[in-house]
Design an enzyme around this catalytic site. Structure first.
Site, PDB file in Angstrom:
ATOM      1  CG  ASP A  79      -8.801 -93.142 -20.750  1.00 56.45           C
ATOM      2  OD1 ASP A  79      -9.189 -94.341 -20.442  1.00 56.45           O
ATOM      3  OD2 ASP A  79      -7.392 -92.768 -20.946  1.00 56.45           O
TER       4      ASP A  79
ATOM      5  CG  ASN B 275     -12.873 -99.007 -25.976  1.00 51.06           C
ATOM      6  OD1 ASN B 275     -13.523 -97.920 -26.205  1.00 51.06           O
ATOM      7  ND2 ASN B 275     -11.737 -99.082 -25.727  1.00 51.06           N
TER       8      ASN B 275
HETATM    9  C1  IPE Z   1     -10.327 -94.096 -25.315  1.00 59.43           C
HETATM   10  O1  IPE Z   1      -9.923 -94.775 -24.257  1.00 59.43           O
HETATM   11  C2  IPE Z   1     -11.732 -94.502 -25.915  1.00 59.43           C
HETATM   12  C3  IPE Z   1     -12.905 -94.135 -24.869  1.00 59.43           C
HETATM   13  C4  IPE Z   1     -12.817 -93.262 -23.826  1.00 59.43           C
HETATM   14  C5  IPE Z   1     -14.253 -94.602 -25.242  1.00 59.43           C
HETATM   15  P1  IPE Z   1      -8.921 -96.034 -24.283  1.00 59.43           P
HETATM   16  O2  IPE Z   1      -8.770 -96.321 -22.722  1.00 59.43           O
HETATM   17  O3  IPE Z   1      -9.762 -97.015 -24.932  1.00 59.43           O
HETATM   18  O4  IPE Z   1      -7.743 -95.351 -24.893  1.00 59.43           O
HETATM   19  P2  IPE Z   1      -6.396 -96.018 -24.847  1.00 59.43           P
HETATM   20  O5  IPE Z   1      -6.435 -97.722 -25.224  1.00 59.43           O
HETATM   21  O6  IPE Z   1      -5.672 -95.472 -23.686  1.00 59.43           O
HETATM   22  O7  IPE Z   1      -5.535 -95.348 -26.155  1.00 59.43           O
HETATM   23  C1  IPE Z   2     -12.776 -95.178 -20.287  1.00 54.06           C
HETATM   24  O1  IPE Z   2     -12.065 -95.573 -19.038  1.00 54.06           O
HETATM   25  C2  IPE Z   2     -14.047 -95.854 -20.682  1.00 54.06           C
HETATM   26  C3  IPE Z   2     -14.090 -96.599 -21.711  1.00 54.06           C
HETATM   27  C4  IPE Z   2     -13.235 -96.705 -22.506  1.00 54.06           C
HETATM   28  C5  IPE Z   2     -15.355 -97.192 -22.073  1.00 54.06           C
HETATM   29  P1  IPE Z   2     -11.232 -97.067 -18.993  1.00 54.06           P
HETATM   30  O2  IPE Z   2     -11.997 -98.062 -19.004  1.00 54.06           O
HETATM   31  O3  IPE Z   2     -10.341 -96.808 -20.542  1.00 54.06           O
HETATM   32  O4  IPE Z   2     -10.391 -96.935 -18.180  1.00 54.06           O
HETATM   33  P2  IPE Z   2      -8.840 -97.100 -17.778  1.00 54.06           P
HETATM   34  O5  IPE Z   2      -8.143 -96.174 -18.931  1.00 54.06           O
HETATM   35  O6  IPE Z   2      -8.568 -98.382 -18.134  1.00 54.06           O
HETATM   36  O7  IPE Z   2      -8.569 -96.585 -16.406  1.00 54.06           O
HETATM   37 MG    MG Z   3      -8.535 -95.990 -21.004  1.00 53.55          MG
END
Ligand code: IPE
Ligand code: IPE
Ligand code: MG
Length: 253
Positions: free
Chosen positions: A29, A77
């Protein structure tokens, strides 16, 4: 990993090779925030995130960890801007195509968990190929959670068990933990011992809800694109300092 003797190469001296987690799971994340901090579009964070995952996979292999599972895309997502979702799908496909040869050379066995049917068909084809061409590899077991949701997985398992009951193949009393696990995407993969989440968020975000029942959790404020071997080393040190009690009374008590 071409030869057995290479396992544990470069393992930091302060880690006990006999007490390493067998299976590490990572919630990757913070890609978007990493890019934003640099005034760049979110997708740049995803691109960089791939390199970080590749290095972590190599590191796990070098240090003798048997399995790595990475959360790449959750069932939630899809709710992101279309442009970002499309970029991610294209990125997954391209990376798979580019990395397959090296994964084969290094004996990686790649697998995917999640509802793969909903992915673009061209990505599904790359996934199928990669899984098929690495299925007998004896090296690290690398699982990518793509369009994965823990709740969706549990519901899918319930449906498939219900169908078996309806068909008279099993009785309700036959349902126990081991039968249930066989209906999850992760059937045959041991539960994660250590679950790492980057970017400081203290939540599971629907990842491995069943399997993480007794996983040790490690959260670092580091954003995924900055997660490196030194960070992973810290996570393993923390893991080795803990006592896993599994509900029992600990040795130290
Ligand atoms: C979790 O991260 C999903 C992945 C790393 C693929 P998200 O960014 O989607 O989670 P939330 O929304 O902060 O809970
Ligand atoms: C995790 O990074 C990757 C995926 C969920 C695909 P994020 O895209 O959630 O990055 P933040 O949390 O918005 O910084
Ligand atoms: Mg995220």
């Amino acid at each position: 990993m071409t030869a057995k003797h290479k396992i544990f190469q470069d393992l930091p001296a302060d880690l006990d090779r006999n007490r390493l987690p067998r299976h590490v799971a990572v919630i990757m994340d913070g890609n978007g925030r990493w890019a934003k901090r640099q005034g760049r579009p979110r997708i740049m964070g995803h691109r960089r995130g791939v390199d970080v995952l590749k290095d972590l996979l190599r590191c796990c292999r070098d240090w003798g960890i048997e399995a790595l599972t990475a959360y790449a895309f959750s069932t939630e997502n899809w709710g992101r801007p279309l442009e970002e979702v499309e970029f991610l799908m294209t990125l997954f496909e391209r990376v798979l195509r580019q990395e397959l040869r090296e994964m084969k050379e290094e004996n990686v066995r790649i697998q995917f968990v999640g509802n793969l049917d909903a992915l673009p068909t061209s990505l599904q084809a790359e996934i199928e190929r990669a899984v098929l061409e690495t299925k007998d590899n004896p090296g690290i077991r690398f699982t990518v959670a793509t369009n994965y949701g823990g709740r969706q997985e549990i519901i899918k398992a319930c449906r498939s068990i219900a169908t078996q009951i309806q068909q008279g193949l099993i009785q309700p009393d036959d349902i126990d933990e081991s039968l249930f696990e066989r209906h999850l995407y992760t059937a045959g993969i041991c539960d994660p011992d250590l679950m790492i989440r980057t970017s400081g968020e203290m939540r599971l975000s629907n990842f491995l809800l069943w399997q993480a029942a007794y996983a040790e959790l490690y959260v670092t404020d580091t954003l995924w694109p900055d997660f490196d071997r030194a960070e992973f080393h810290q996570a393993l040190i923390s893991y080795q300092q803990r006592e896993r009690r599994f509900g029992k009374v600990g040795k130290k008590l």
